[in-house]
Design a protein around this motif. Structure first.
Motif, short mmCIF file in Angstrom:
data_model
loop_
_atom_site.label_atom_id
_atom_site.label_comp_id
_atom_site.label_asym_id
_atom_site.label_seq_id
_atom_site.Cartn_x
_atom_site.Cartn_y
_atom_site.Cartn_z
N ASP A 55 0.74 -1.23 0.09
CA ASP A 55 -0.19 -0.24 0.05
C ASP A 55 0.86 1.05 -0.09
OD1 ASP A 55 -2.36 -1.43 -0.16
OD2 ASP A 55 -2.34 -1.39 2.24
N ARG A 58 2.31 2.09 -3.45
CA ARG A 58 1.38 2.70 -4.38
C ARG A 58 1.46 4.12 -4.35
NH1 ARG A 58 -1.40 -1.95 -3.10
NH2 ARG A 58 -1.87 -3.14 -4.87
N GLN A 59 1.91 4.73 -3.04
CA GLN A 59 1.77 6.16 -2.66
C GLN A 59 2.95 7.08 -3.24
OE1 GLN A 59 -1.37 7.25 -1.67
NE2 GLN A 59 -1.72 4.89 -1.91
N SER A 61 5.16 8.40 -5.53
CA SER A 61 5.06 8.77 -6.76
C SER A 61 6.42 8.89 -7.45
CB SER A 61 4.29 10.18 -7.05
OG SER A 61 4.88 10.98 -6.37
N CYS A 80 -0.98 -7.46 -6.39
CA CYS A 80 -0.61 -6.67 -7.61
C CYS A 80 -1.97 -6.52 -8.15
CB CYS A 80 0.30 -7.51 -8.58
SG CYS A 80 1.88 -7.53 -7.96
N ASP A 81 -1.94 -5.31 -8.83
CA ASP A 81 -3.53 -4.87 -9.45
C ASP A 81 -3.46 -5.62 -10.65
OD1 ASP A 81 -4.21 -2.86 -7.30
OD2 ASP A 81 -2.05 -2.21 -7.92
N ARG A 98 5.72 -0.01 -10.67
CA ARG A 98 4.61 0.85 -10.37
C ARG A 98 3.98 1.91 -11.32
NH1 ARG A 98 3.50 5.98 -9.14
NH2 ARG A 98 2.15 6.61 -7.47
N ASP A 101 -0.41 5.92 -12.17
CA ASP A 101 -1.50 5.84 -11.39
C ASP A 101 -1.50 5.34 -10.03
OD1 ASP A 101 -1.81 3.29 -12.32
OD2 ASP A 101 -3.79 3.59 -13.21
N GLY A 102 -0.46 4.41 -10.00
CA GLY A 102 -0.31 4.31 -8.45
C GLY A 102 -0.35 2.51 -8.50
N ARG A 103 -1.12 1.94 -9.60
CA ARG A 103 -1.22 0.45 -9.59
C ARG A 103 0.17 -0.16 -9.71
NH1 ARG A 103 -3.69 -1.11 -14.19
NH2 ARG A 103 -3.09 0.88 -15.35
N LEU A 104 -0.01 -1.44 -9.26
CA LEU A 104 1.55 -2.35 -9.35
C LEU A 104 0.93 -3.33 -10.40
CD1 LEU A 104 1.87 -2.67 -5.44
CD2 LEU A 104 2.87 -1.03 -7.05
#
Length: 266
Positions: A55, A58-59, A61, A80-81, A98, A101-104
């Motif tokens: 988490d 994801r933050q 940048s 993972c997304d 990463r 948009d922050g998705r993994l």
């Protein structure tokens, strides 16, 4: 290594323990050679903290991605997304990008790296009978790559027989032409013997297999990179075996890892 500034892009390798990793040295040398303002650092994250760590990633940048190592390769799949087709097939990740948009986005390069390392040292797994100690993320990726490379037979040996059976069933379905079996600690009767466990990383670890059963006609390979020669490799050398160190697996995938982290997903 380049000077780190506020514009430096970040990468990490995540595992527990983390002291044994060699990826920071290799990736940072590559970044310097390419003239890229990016740096990779090790991060020790226990199993209990992995979800929170993901988490946090994801933050960030200015984070490009992470290399995932022991013991998180299987667990990180669920965090993972999205996954590359190969990571979805294998059910493990060792590299994560990463996205902006922050998705993994998770991928797996261990199998390609291991087989590439073998071939780089003149060892072609095609037609070989292979014994693999372990049934975790590295073992899964490597056995799939061995199937793709044309191995004749693959034997899985693991402390948890159920986990070995599960991996063996998946391999049989994926590679019907490969003779897949669940084995014991006895590696005899195989051409290539691979330790895909973490045993050997720490002083005093038990051997991952019965080294007394090794014979001089066998190649014995490691995925562990530090120490360079594990107790298994020392025992194998003493038995007259050809040995194959763990580092070639990393070296043969370093550029692929860097490219995965630094490039946007297709």
């Amino acid at each position: 290594m380049n000077e780190i500034t506020g514009t430096t892009r970040l990468m990490a390798t995540i595992g527990d323990p983390i002291q044994q990793v060699l990826a920071p040295q290799e990736i940072n040398r590559l970044m310097a050679a390419r003239g890229i303002d990016a740096v990779l650092v090790p991060m020790q994250v226990p199993v209990a903290g992995l979800e929170k760590a993901a988490d946090g990633l994801r933050q960030m940048s200015n984070l490009e991605g992470v290399i995932v190592t022991v013991p998180h390769k299987n667990a990180f799949v669920a965090l993972c997304d999205e996954l590359t087709p190969e990571a979805a097939r294998v059910g493990a990740v060792n590299i994560v990008r990463r996205l902006p948009d922050g998705r993994l986005r998770g991928g797996i390069l261990d199998g390609l790296g291991f087989v590439g390392g073998l071939r780089g040292n003149g060892i072609d797994p095609a037609g070989m009978r292979v014994y693999v100690a372990g049934a975790g993320g590295a073992s899964t990726a490597i056995t799939y790559a061995l199937g793709d490379a044309g191995a004749a037979a693959i034997t899985i040996a693991n402390r948890s027989a159920a986990k070995a059976e599960e991996l063996a069933a998946r391999l049989r379905a994926e590679f019907p032409a490969v003779a897949v079996a669940v084995g014991t600690s006895d590696p005899s009767g195989h051409d290539l013997v691979i330790n895909c466990t973490s045993l050997g990383m720490r002083p005093g670890d038990a051997l991952p297999l019965d080294a007394e059963r090794l014979t001089p006609d066998q190649v014995v390979a490691e995925v562990i990179m530090k120490p360079v020669e594990t107790a298994l490799l020392v025992a194998a050398r003493n038995r007259g075996c050809r040995i194959h160190h763990g580092k070639p697996m990393l070296v043969s995938q370093i550029e692929m890892m860097a490219d995965f982290m630094l490039q946007a997903a297709p």
